[in-house]
Design a protein around this motif. Structure first.
Motif, PDB file in Angstrom:
ATOM      1  N   ILE A  88       0.856  -1.180   0.000  1.00 59.11           N
ATOM      2  CA  ILE A  88       0.000   0.000   0.000  1.00 59.11           C
ATOM      3  C   ILE A  88       0.895   1.235   0.000  1.00 59.11           C
ATOM      4  O   ILE A  88       1.872   1.310   0.740  1.00 59.11           O
ATOM      5  CB  ILE A  88      -0.988  -0.055   1.188  1.00 59.11           C
ATOM      6  CG1 ILE A  88      -2.101   0.966   1.039  1.00 59.11           C
ATOM      7  CG2 ILE A  88      -0.289   0.097   2.523  1.00 59.11           C
ATOM      8  CD1 ILE A  88      -3.326   0.603   1.880  1.00 59.11           C
TER       9      ILE A  88
ATOM     10  N   THR B 276     -18.200  -2.818   2.232  1.00 60.80           N
ATOM     11  CA  THR B 276     -16.876  -2.314   2.607  1.00 60.80           C
ATOM     12  C   THR B 276     -15.819  -3.363   2.270  1.00 60.80           C
ATOM     13  O   THR B 276     -16.130  -4.549   2.112  1.00 60.80           O
ATOM     14  CB  THR B 276     -16.785  -2.033   4.124  1.00 60.80           C
ATOM     15  OG1 THR B 276     -16.931  -3.281   4.813  1.00 60.80           O
ATOM     16  CG2 THR B 276     -17.850  -1.060   4.586  1.00 60.80           C
TER      17      THR B 276
ATOM     18  N   PHE C 106     -13.654  -4.370   4.353  1.00 61.40           N
ATOM     19  CA  PHE C 106     -13.623  -5.267   5.506  1.00 61.40           C
ATOM     20  C   PHE C 106     -14.582  -6.436   5.285  1.00 61.40           C
ATOM     21  O   PHE C 106     -14.251  -7.594   5.562  1.00 61.40           O
ATOM     22  CB  PHE C 106     -14.005  -4.500   6.775  1.00 61.40           C
ATOM     23  CG  PHE C 106     -14.053  -5.352   8.003  1.00 61.40           C
ATOM     24  CD1 PHE C 106     -12.890  -5.675   8.679  1.00 61.40           C
ATOM     25  CD2 PHE C 106     -15.257  -5.856   8.478  1.00 61.40           C
ATOM     26  CE1 PHE C 106     -12.921  -6.489   9.807  1.00 61.40           C
ATOM     27  CE2 PHE C 106     -15.295  -6.667   9.593  1.00 61.40           C
ATOM     28  CZ  PHE C 106     -14.122  -6.983  10.263  1.00 61.40           C
TER      29      PHE C 106
ATOM     30  N   GLN D 260     -10.330  -1.055  -3.239  1.00 64.78           N
ATOM     31  CA  GLN D 260     -10.920   0.198  -2.768  1.00 64.78           C
ATOM     32  C   GLN D 260     -12.360   0.273  -3.268  1.00 64.78           C
ATOM     33  O   GLN D 260     -12.668  -0.144  -4.393  1.00 64.78           O
ATOM     34  CB  GLN D 260     -10.126   1.403  -3.303  1.00 64.78           C
ATOM     35  CG  GLN D 260     -10.616   2.736  -2.733  1.00 64.78           C
ATOM     36  CD  GLN D 260      -9.923   3.942  -3.337  1.00 64.78           C
ATOM     37  OE1 GLN D 260      -9.222   3.823  -4.334  1.00 64.78           O
ATOM     38  NE2 GLN D 260     -10.128   5.103  -2.724  1.00 64.78           N
TER      39      GLN D 260
ATOM     40  N   GLU E 223     -11.204   4.425   1.809  1.00 65.09           N
ATOM     41  CA  GLU E 223      -9.758   4.323   1.604  1.00 65.09           C
ATOM     42  C   GLU E 223      -9.395   2.999   0.921  1.00 65.09           C
ATOM     43  O   GLU E 223     -10.082   1.997   1.102  1.00 65.09           O
ATOM     44  CB  GLU E 223      -9.049   4.357   2.962  1.00 65.09           C
ATOM     45  CG  GLU E 223      -9.031   5.715   3.625  1.00 65.09           C
ATOM     46  CD  GLU E 223      -8.139   6.683   2.882  1.00 65.09           C
ATOM     47  OE1 GLU E 223      -6.934   6.421   2.772  1.00 65.09           O
ATOM     48  OE2 GLU E 223      -8.667   7.723   2.410  1.00 65.09           O
TER      49      GLU E 223
ATOM     50  N   ARG F 178      -7.560  -0.463   0.859  1.00 69.10           N
ATOM     51  CA  ARG F 178      -7.212  -1.314   2.002  1.00 69.10           C
ATOM     52  C   ARG F 178      -6.560  -2.610   1.527  1.00 69.10           C
ATOM     53  O   ARG F 178      -6.784  -3.067   0.407  1.00 69.10           O
ATOM     54  CB  ARG F 178      -8.450  -1.599   2.859  1.00 69.10           C
ATOM     55  CG  ARG F 178      -8.954  -0.312   3.511  1.00 69.10           C
ATOM     56  CD  ARG F 178     -10.247  -0.494   4.254  1.00 69.10           C
ATOM     57  NE  ARG F 178     -10.042  -1.131   5.570  1.00 69.10           N
ATOM     58  CZ  ARG F 178     -11.034  -1.312   6.444  1.00 69.10           C
ATOM     59  NH1 ARG F 178     -12.255  -0.913   6.155  1.00 69.10           N
ATOM     60  NH2 ARG F 178     -10.802  -1.894   7.606  1.00 69.10           N
TER      61      ARG F 178
ATOM     62  N   PHE G 140      -5.366  -6.581   2.946  1.00 67.71           N
ATOM     63  CA  PHE G 140      -5.552  -7.602   3.979  1.00 67.71           C
ATOM     64  C   PHE G 140      -4.764  -8.870   3.645  1.00 67.71           C
ATOM     65  O   PHE G 140      -4.582  -9.200   2.475  1.00 67.71           O
ATOM     66  CB  PHE G 140      -7.027  -8.009   4.080  1.00 67.71           C
ATOM     67  CG  PHE G 140      -7.968  -6.896   4.432  1.00 67.71           C
ATOM     68  CD1 PHE G 140      -8.264  -6.607   5.751  1.00 67.71           C
ATOM     69  CD2 PHE G 140      -8.566  -6.135   3.432  1.00 67.71           C
ATOM     70  CE1 PHE G 140      -9.139  -5.584   6.078  1.00 67.71           C
ATOM     71  CE2 PHE G 140      -9.439  -5.107   3.745  1.00 67.71           C
ATOM     72  CZ  PHE G 140      -9.726  -4.824   5.077  1.00 67.71           C
TER      73      PHE G 140
ATOM     74  N   GLU H 120      -4.885  -6.579   8.704  1.00 64.68           N
ATOM     75  CA  GLU H 120      -4.883  -5.489   7.731  1.00 64.68           C
ATOM     76  C   GLU H 120      -3.564  -4.742   7.798  1.00 64.68           C
ATOM     77  O   GLU H 120      -3.005  -4.549   8.874  1.00 64.68           O
ATOM     78  CB  GLU H 120      -6.041  -4.525   8.031  1.00 64.68           C
ATOM     79  CG  GLU H 120      -6.107  -3.390   7.014  1.00 64.68           C
ATOM     80  CD  GLU H 120      -7.333  -2.498   7.143  1.00 64.68           C
ATOM     81  OE1 GLU H 120      -8.140  -2.716   8.071  1.00 64.68           O
ATOM     82  OE2 GLU H 120      -7.464  -1.580   6.313  1.00 64.68           O
TER      83      GLU H 120
ATOM     84  N   SER I 234      -0.971  -1.737   7.900  1.00 68.64           N
ATOM     85  CA  SER I 234      -1.057  -0.482   8.643  1.00 68.64           C
ATOM     86  C   SER I 234       0.152   0.369   8.288  1.00 68.64           C
ATOM     87  O   SER I 234       1.003  -0.029   7.497  1.00 68.64           O
ATOM     88  CB  SER I 234      -1.029  -0.781  10.137  1.00 68.64           C
ATOM     89  OG  SER I 234       0.248  -1.289  10.481  1.00 68.64           O
TER      90      SER I 234
END
Lengths: 249, 249
Positions: free
Chosen positions: B8, B82, B84, B122, B127, B129, B131, B141, B143
């Motif tokens: 990312i 999402t 997630f 996305q 945002e 993301r 994973f 996820e 960071s």
């Protein structure tokens, strides 16, 4: 885990090992994994160990005992006529120690007591030789094509060895190369740690040319560790740039 | 084995994967491990897979089936609200497929059907993301502290990622960094091989900015591979030299 490297150069043999042992990340200790014997003017031998500490200590202690009792009928690495026989002797002892534990009602617990070793040395009037000993007691010898051995956490530090090694390099460059390889490994695996042990065996000098312990405070290692990051970044930026427009399809 | 990296950046997400699968070194094949879906203007999602090929293909095929039957009550990653929930959905499916095999009278054979995945993407107004999904179906996820994930043969290519990554780097530099990391891995592990798949997902552009397959004949990859050796050697020689006389003790 562990990280040890033994390499053979035109000028002789260079060995480096870490000293961290762990039983879980919450139980770490410092133990020497490099062991050296020499008969000045006649032979020198270095053994580095990875794996179960009780196993490797048992092997080293038995080798020591045999050296101290030369009248004993069990063979000593200080009396074996060739490095091949030294490797055979160490291999047999390693297998016996591992099998002794496993036969002791513990076979079902899997390969907990396993270990491997790097054996290097030279005996008068013969070539320096470098071996890697497997838990089964058999072994392989370094050759022109594969001139160094690693045991333990071998992967992180391997790319730079593959690129940087040159059989004709100086001992100083070889030590520098090992420092970089160990730095990459320490940065990625918590179970490899300082201090390191370093030993240089020059061809036809039957005692160590150079031997020291490299502490975490060692100014040379610290300078390698910090300047290698910067040198790698510069190397990376010196590469040709990728362009998206060439990449259709 | 496999090697996939997802990272990312401030500008978006960059994904790269190899394509080699093997069942023994005498049985290698080329299979795509990177899968992409986009709803132009609304979302884009990329999944990369490592592990048992039958498992990962079953997961991808079931995701595809759901996408094609939107009236089905089973959730689709193209409709999850999402990222997630996309990761949760992929994780549950992965666990179900692995458990289905193991329950099928094969549990005693150990974790043969295991797999892990990287999911990135996305959805509009949210945002980008990234994973990593475990065989158990749970996931972590990326960071600020850990901004990239690797799956498969992660070790050889990791040191250069740790040194070279910078969140603010350009997509072109990120691709260059991945090329170097893949080159180090391919050089050390036969079970990782070309061609590679590359995909760049720019932030707020809901279709791939750049997508291609990098063949073994690719001139850019070949130039990286050869110039990286030379650049590393120069980097190595730029480091301070070791001196034996400082090393007594």
């Amino acid at each position: 885990m562990t990280y040890c490297v033994g390499m053979i150069l035109d000028k002789g043999l260079v060995m480096m090992s870490d000293t961290r042992t762990n039983s879980g990340v919450d139980n770490i200790s410092v133990f020497r994994k490099m062991h050296h014997w020499s008969v000045p003017g006649e032979r020198q031998i270095t053994i580095m160990t990875a794996g179960n500490l009780a196993t490797t200590q048992a092997v080293i202690s038995q080798l020591e005992e045999r050296n101290k009792a030369p009248s004993d009928r069990r063979p000593s690495i200080l009396e074996a006529p060739t490095m091949f026989q030294v490797a055979t002797l160490v291999g047999n002892l390693l297998r016996n120690v591992i099998e002794g534990r496993q036969d002791n009602g513990m076979r079902s617990e899997g390969p907990r007591f396993t270990a491997s070793m790097i054996v290097a040395g030279q005996i008068q009037d013969m070539e320096p030789r470098l071996f890697m000993i497997y838990p089964e007691g058999n072994f392989i010898e370094a050759s022109f094509d594969t001139p160094f051995f690693q045991i333990g956490e071998t992967k992180y530090g391997r790319p730079i060895l593959l690129r940087g090694y040159d059989r004709s390099m100086s001992f100083e460059d070889a030590v520098k190369l090992l420092m970089v390889s160990f730095d990459s490994t320490v940065a990625a695996n918590l179970s490899v740690g300082l201090p390191f042990d370093l030993l240089v065996m020059e061809r036809d000098r039957f005692e160590p040319l150079h031997q020291r312990r490299i502490l975490a405070s060692d100014p040379y290692f610290k300078s390698i560790s910090s300047s290698w990051s910067e040198a790698l970044r510069q190397a990376f930026h010196s590469l040709p740039d990728y362009k998206f427009d060439i990449g259709v399809g």
